[in-house]
Motif scaffolding. Sequence first.
Motif, short mmCIF file in Angstrom:
data_model
loop_
_atom_site.label_atom_id
_atom_site.label_comp_id
_atom_site.label_asym_id
_atom_site.label_seq_id
_atom_site.Cartn_x
_atom_site.Cartn_y
_atom_site.Cartn_z
N ARG A 1 0.83 -1.20 0.00
CA ARG A 1 0.00 0.00 0.00
C ARG A 1 0.87 1.25 0.00
O ARG A 1 0.58 2.23 -0.69
N TYR A 2 1.96 1.22 0.79
CA TYR A 2 2.85 2.38 0.83
C TYR A 2 3.58 2.56 -0.50
O TYR A 2 3.86 3.69 -0.92
N GLU A 3 3.86 1.45 -1.17
CA GLU A 3 4.53 1.53 -2.47
C GLU A 3 3.61 2.21 -3.49
O GLU A 3 4.05 3.05 -4.28
N THR A 4 2.33 1.85 -3.46
CA THR A 4 1.35 2.49 -4.35
C THR A 4 1.24 3.97 -4.06
O THR A 4 1.20 4.81 -4.98
N LEU A 5 1.19 4.32 -2.78
CA LEU A 5 1.11 5.73 -2.40
C LEU A 5 2.35 6.49 -2.85
O LEU A 5 2.26 7.63 -3.34
N LEU A 6 3.51 5.86 -2.73
CA LEU A 6 4.76 6.49 -3.17
C LEU A 6 4.73 6.75 -4.68
O LEU A 6 5.14 7.83 -5.14
N ILE B 1 2.08 7.23 -6.55
CA ILE B 1 1.15 8.33 -6.79
C ILE B 1 1.81 9.67 -6.50
O ILE B 1 1.68 10.64 -7.26
N LEU B 2 2.55 9.74 -5.41
CA LEU B 2 3.25 10.98 -5.06
C LEU B 2 4.29 11.33 -6.11
O LEU B 2 4.45 12.52 -6.48
N CYS C 1 2.54 12.70 -9.18
CA CYS C 1 2.13 14.09 -8.93
C CYS C 1 3.33 15.02 -9.03
O CYS C 1 3.24 16.12 -9.62
N ILE D 1 -3.28 9.77 -12.30
CA ILE D 1 -3.41 8.90 -11.12
C ILE D 1 -4.42 7.80 -11.37
O ILE D 1 -4.19 6.62 -11.05
N ARG E 1 2.34 -3.41 -10.92
CA ARG E 1 2.40 -2.06 -10.37
C ARG E 1 3.34 -1.14 -11.16
O ARG E 1 2.98 -0.02 -11.51
#
Length: 656
Positions: free
Chosen positions: A2-7, A9-10, A13, A99, A112
């Motif tokens: 989950r943190y990898e996905t969030l990273l 996305i960041l 951006c 995104i 991913r």
Amino acid sequence: MRYETLLIILLLCLITISVYWQVGNHDFINFDDPQYVTENSSIQAKFSRKSILWAFTTTHAGFWFPLTWLSLLLDFQLYGLNPGGYHLTNLLLHLANTILLFLVLKRMTKARWQSAFVAALFAIHPLHVESVAWVVERKDVLSTLFWLLAMWAYLRYVERPGIARYLLTFFAFALGLMAKPMLVTLPFILLLLDYWPLMRLHPPPDVAANESSSNKTLIHGLPRRSFIELVLEKAPLFALAALSSMITFFTQRSVGAVRSIHELPFMVRFANGLVSYVKYIGKTIWPMNLAVFYPHPESTLPVWQIVVSGLLLTGISIAVMRAARNRRYLAVGWLWYLGTLVPVIGLVQVGAQAMADRFTYVPLIGLFLIIAWGTPDLLNRMRWRRIIIAFSAGVLLVALMVSTWRQLHRWSNSIMLWEHALTVTQNNYLAHNHLGTALIGRERLDEAIDHFSEALRINPDYTESRNKMGILLVKQGRLEEAATLLSRALEQFPDDAEANNNMGVLLVKQGNLDKALVYFSKALKSNPDYSLAHNNMGDALARMGKLDEAVGHLNQALQLKPELVDAHVNLGAVFFRQARFQEAISHYRRVLQLKPDSSEVHNNLGVALAHQGKFEEAISHFTRALQLKPDYVEAQRNLTVVSQQTGRRAQSPGNP
């Protein structure tokens, strides 16, 4: 995970914003932006039931896309005519699309990093600059948002079928079509996704027996169906696409946007389509010489380009279909690219362009899929494969960011944009025309005339340049040359509103007011919402002493275009003549809000204030007029008269 996905996305951006943040300082462009926003009184209206009804019923600009109009209406409520706000909305929509594309692909493929790479290419490829940096391409970024939401809803539907999830897909698709009808190919794309990566399509027995183990794997554990079943499943979506296509075709034909077969034969369109497919691929690989407008070659396209393009597309298609048995993503990516370009490849020719960068906003996703999944396959047996792929991807993304930054800078204003277009294209009459228009705004009139002349040399039938050049010649006092140009324009198009209006202006200059009114009337008959014609009609009527009629036309001009400076000036002068000084003052003050350095308006406002006995304020405006124009004799005389007044009016200042 989950943190990898969030990273990811960041990071998406970060790279998107770091490249595109400069659009906040960009101007409107003088190509379609006036028609959509800056000169569109319906967009500049209060957000109300009436404006919403207009958005859903208008075919302004030759399309029916109510959601695009509504989004621009909302932007005007927030930003007025500040272009930075509109550009910011486009950027936010593009960021949301980036995104969402990543999340949809990741959920569909379970890959991913490949999904992230596709999204990164989508975010920063130079071919997508036009869709983000051009305000009128709100329809691109907004419609793609609903395209991706429809894909997401469809994925949820196939994972757990149900009427509610299907309806969600249907309505997301409908909303996308209401933003831009190019989305009609979405049902076809959903069929491709059934083939890969959803693996819902049941292959024929002979294929199933030899299918690779990777293709047998059901990523989502979904049951397979026949091709007919999958097509029937999407029948409502295909019906909606057909309805949208018919609405779009008849709407565009009704406004004369669709070129006839006699004007542009089908084989010429087909040939240009073949060449354009290949050129888009070339610009994807090497994004150089990008332009806002590529002139249609019509019958001048070299035969060798047509033959080579046809052979290349055929060869790629054969190779892809042969390799697709073991690598389904090749077929999906290639058919995605070919299929989504069909509505804009020119078989139904709308406009004068041969191709357009904005048309690739969705189609390039197909090529990006091939790159993202094909590269690891190609390097499958290479040592240090992951390091090589990661390093190469990083270098490529940095190079694209630099190229996109440079391309974005060219969209800063109209002059830079059209000068670049002339540098990278040939025989670009539209670029000459719009560069000339931009130069008028900078008071570079001789240069503007040169560009209009060049546009007419390239395309002698281009009435817009003839009209603009004609009115410039009128302003320069070259009335005989202007009369020749405008007469030629009216011979070609007797009902052309702009040509009739300009001929009226010429006749006013010549003192023939009665005949001028005839031409202004013709202009308004062709286009009742032509604000300039209403203003010019009002000015002519005022010169004839028909002040009440003049007020009616000048008020109509301001209803259509509230910031039309000349209409405020003319209405102020009429009200002064009617001794309605307060109303005259109100219009003069509005002019100075829009054009604070107008010495004439400062003088006229001073005169009106003096008639109300507001001498101190009048003196300040006469003084300002003289600061702006030291040799302004009338302002000096009015200042002297008012300064000498000591409680009695020995002499009134002159009329404005």
